[in-house]
Design a protein around this motif. Sequence first.
Motif, mmCIF file in Angstrom:
data_model
loop_
_atom_site.group_PDB
_atom_site.id
_atom_site.type_symbol
_atom_site.label_atom_id
_atom_site.label_comp_id
_atom_site.label_asym_id
_atom_site.label_seq_id
_atom_site.Cartn_x
_atom_site.Cartn_y
_atom_site.Cartn_z
ATOM 1 N N TYR A 11 84.301 47.875 43.107
ATOM 2 C CA TYR A 11 84.396 49.207 43.079
ATOM 3 C C TYR A 11 86.013 49.385 42.743
ATOM 4 O O TYR A 11 86.720 49.424 43.377
ATOM 5 C CB TYR A 11 83.911 50.051 44.079
ATOM 6 N N SER A 36 80.076 44.978 59.662
ATOM 7 C CA SER A 36 80.029 45.932 58.899
ATOM 8 C C SER A 36 80.942 46.119 57.827
ATOM 9 O O SER A 36 82.068 45.950 58.217
ATOM 10 C CB SER A 36 79.993 47.077 59.954
ATOM 11 N N GLY A 37 80.576 46.552 56.740
ATOM 12 C CA GLY A 37 81.392 46.448 55.464
ATOM 13 C C GLY A 37 81.605 45.323 54.796
ATOM 14 O O GLY A 37 82.492 45.203 54.078
ATOM 15 N N SER A 38 80.889 44.359 55.390
ATOM 16 C CA SER A 38 81.197 43.006 54.708
ATOM 17 C C SER A 38 80.222 42.447 53.228
ATOM 18 O O SER A 38 80.560 41.746 52.556
ATOM 19 C CB SER A 38 80.676 41.768 55.436
ATOM 20 N N GLY A 39 79.543 43.759 53.015
ATOM 21 C CA GLY A 39 78.857 43.486 51.667
ATOM 22 C C GLY A 39 77.501 43.326 51.631
ATOM 23 O O GLY A 39 76.686 42.821 50.601
ATOM 24 N N LYS A 40 76.928 43.309 52.702
ATOM 25 C CA LYS A 40 75.355 43.002 52.856
ATOM 26 C C LYS A 40 74.508 43.767 52.027
ATOM 27 O O LYS A 40 73.602 43.356 51.249
ATOM 28 C CB LYS A 40 75.083 42.879 54.438
ATOM 29 N N THR A 41 74.577 45.006 52.353
ATOM 30 C CA THR A 41 74.012 46.073 51.707
ATOM 31 C C THR A 41 74.023 45.891 50.156
ATOM 32 O O THR A 41 72.850 45.714 49.509
ATOM 33 C CB THR A 41 74.012 47.393 52.205
ATOM 34 N N THR A 42 75.371 45.798 49.743
ATOM 35 C CA THR A 42 75.726 45.626 48.397
ATOM 36 C C THR A 42 74.688 44.530 47.675
ATOM 37 O O THR A 42 74.325 44.533 46.597
ATOM 38 C CB THR A 42 76.985 45.640 48.189
ATOM 39 N N GLN A 82 67.946 50.511 55.169
ATOM 40 C CA GLN A 82 68.821 50.701 56.439
ATOM 41 C C GLN A 82 68.458 52.078 57.199
ATOM 42 O O GLN A 82 68.297 52.024 58.487
ATOM 43 C CB GLN A 82 70.370 50.634 56.084
ATOM 44 N N GLU A 160 68.660 45.540 57.715
ATOM 45 C CA GLU A 160 68.744 46.114 59.060
ATOM 46 C C GLU A 160 67.671 46.918 59.560
ATOM 47 O O GLU A 160 67.734 48.110 60.078
ATOM 48 C CB GLU A 160 70.030 46.780 59.169
#
Lengths: 254, 509
Positions: A11, A36-42, A82, A160
């Motif tokens: 991004y 959190s924020g490590s890019g899992k969802t992405t 999530q 999650e």
Amino acid sequence: MIETQGLTKQYGQSTVVDHLSLSVAEGELLVLLGASGSGKTTTLKMVNRLIEPTSGRVLIDGEDAGTLDPHELRRKIGYVFQRIGLFPHMTVGENVAVTLTLLGWDSTRAAARVAELLELVELDASFAHRQPSELSGGQQQRIGVARALAASPRLMLLDEPFGALDPLTRDRLQQSFLRIRRQLKLTAIFVTHDMVEALVIGDRIGVMHDGRLVQIGTPAELLQFPADDYVRQLMNTPKRQAALVDGFLEARAK
Amino acid sequence: MSEQLALLPAYLTAHLQLTLFALLAGSAFSIPAGIVIARARRLERPVLAVASVIQTIPSLALLAIMVPALAALGMRSIGFLPAFIGLTLYSVLPILRNTVTGLSGLDPAMIEAARGVGMTRNQQLWRVEIPLAMPVILAGLRTSTVWTVGIATLSTPVGATSLGNYIFAGLQTRNLNAVLVGCIASAVLALVLDGLVRALGGALLSRRRAPLIAVLASLAMLYAYSGVTFVRGLRGASADRVVVGAKTFTEQYILSDIMAGRIGAATGASVEVVSSLGSTVAFDALLSGEIDVYVEYSGTIWATIMKRASAGVDRAGVLEEVGRFLADEHGVELVGGLGFENAYALAMTRRQAESLRVGRISDLVPHAPRLSIGGDYEFFDRAEWASVRDSYGLAFAEKRTMDPSLMYQAVASNQIDVISAFSTDGRIVALDLVVIEDDRRAIPPYDAVILVGPRLRRERPDVVAALKTLTGTIGADQMRRMNLAVDQDGATPAAVAQEFLRSRPISER
Ligand SMILES: Nc1ncnc2c1ncn2[C@@H]1O[C@H](COP(=O)(O)OP(=O)(O)OP(=O)(O)O)[C@@H](O)[C@H]1O
Ligand SMILES: [Mg+2]
């Protein structure tokens, strides 16, 4: 069955997923673990093209996902969000059947499938006529899983799914999920930031840190041969917590 | 009261037609437009800005603007069409704005879930976005519904029948019953339609079939009724019907009823009265054939249409020139003068006029610096005032613009000394005022004349002949008394007109 090659998402200047390559075998459950924020969802969303990768590609059964029709691709992949994401204007039954309607199933066949799915996720058939707002968090999660399973996908992506639940309910749902998974021989990528959940559920665990996959292996491999300090610390958290609890109990006993 | 209620079905039906059709057109535009805007966010600002600007135009003005706008396009410029278009424009903003905010304010998680289960863009829209935004969209529709019902009462001055006919005529003729009936009927209609839209929202939300069918069926019935009556109305507008127009004041209501009665009795033609037309609307309506006949005042044509100077002209000369001008330029026939003038005039109480020995405006000049003058909303801006002021050199101590009804009370109670009056106003008699003679003829003559439009003039000489029997039959005194009967004694214009026609049968001629 599924493979990512150099999957990258940027991004602007920030790279949230950085050249991520991994593969998941047929029938395997891979856990993506990370802060959190490590890019899992992405990462997960790039697999079913909810997010288009900046570079790299996803192969499903050897086919480049980028060349498939994104809507059909998504209908074939079960996705548990999530934030659950049940549609509030539909009944529970309609939520579960939503992919089936998109696939053009007639209503009697869909209703039968909904009943089957509710049984699978251990809910009474009468739930079909309720509104999502009338369900508890754990029940909503079960419906989220049932909806993802509706079209009998061979691949499931779960973000999650049990994150916001109390430990006992989470434990029950994990057990249900493991049973369903064995029963249906699902291939799945399961995102969590809970170490214990990862150990309980995963065939293999991929650890993500700042958008990179720092190590991937079986739970035993990760526990025995952590690739770096970050993984070591992460793997130690359950033990540290157990030690804390033990220490607390001993102190009380004295 | 009962004669007011007898008008209710016609007024209510017309009001319902306007409201329902405008709301349908408004929604048919706004909802799709809102959907497009919610997707192409670049359009949001400009489109909503335009809609907001339309909303800030005072509703009466918006409707009135439609008349010349449609005329310029060569379309029917009075009656249903301008009111319908104006109301449609007015109904757009609330629906449009709510559609846009409803859609763009949705929880992104919902949109993502819709995509995640494999919906296409259109499936997302119809299965998730619109249902979820529906309560907000319906709230906009409810706002529009209530506004449109209310604003539709302002359709009367552009020649569209509505419940506003009660209110405009009632206010002019001081008939509180009529005003009350109009207000109550439109309030009830607003409540009923609003209730229906709310019920529609409830039925959609509960997703139960029976209430939804009930609401949709009621709406369908209302639309079917409006549609059928509307079409029947169009068919009924047959060629041999004579339409008599009236402007928005008592005298005009009485005269239009007198003309309608005389035409009906003498020729058997079916006659319709379109009342409460805006002052400039009437002449346009005559030219476009939407009305066939109405009473105009010679000075109005002289000053506002022929744009001639107002001072120093004589009554017969003006009448003759106006008649020639109308025939040559517009094919309109000036049938003749009714026998009285209704001009702007200066008036004061008889007591004060006698004590100051004022009979002519020239006598007023030396007293003016110690006197105050009151005028209605337009008087001090009109050419007549400039002409009076300049030709006599009048310099009043104080000049006040007032509501006409307050103005008469103020002069009667000596709070103001001189007022601008209409020479046939019944209140001149009632309050014992005197009209001060315009000895230098600064104000042009305002003979009440019957004007007949080109179509009627060609096709119905019998009607023109019937109208001719009315020329020279009404004097200024008689007109004042008839106005007073309505304004003060509460008679209806129709009753006063009948009384007049009974007292002067055609055979008399
Ligand atoms: N649309 C976006 N634009 C810019 N940055 C984004 C966007 N979406 C996500 N990010 C950033 O990408 C990073 C990874 O986000 P992601 O949602 O994949 O994290 P995650 O590992 O799922 O975290 P969590 O456990 O909190 O869910 C975060 O730093 C987030 O701020
Ligand atoms: Mg996440």
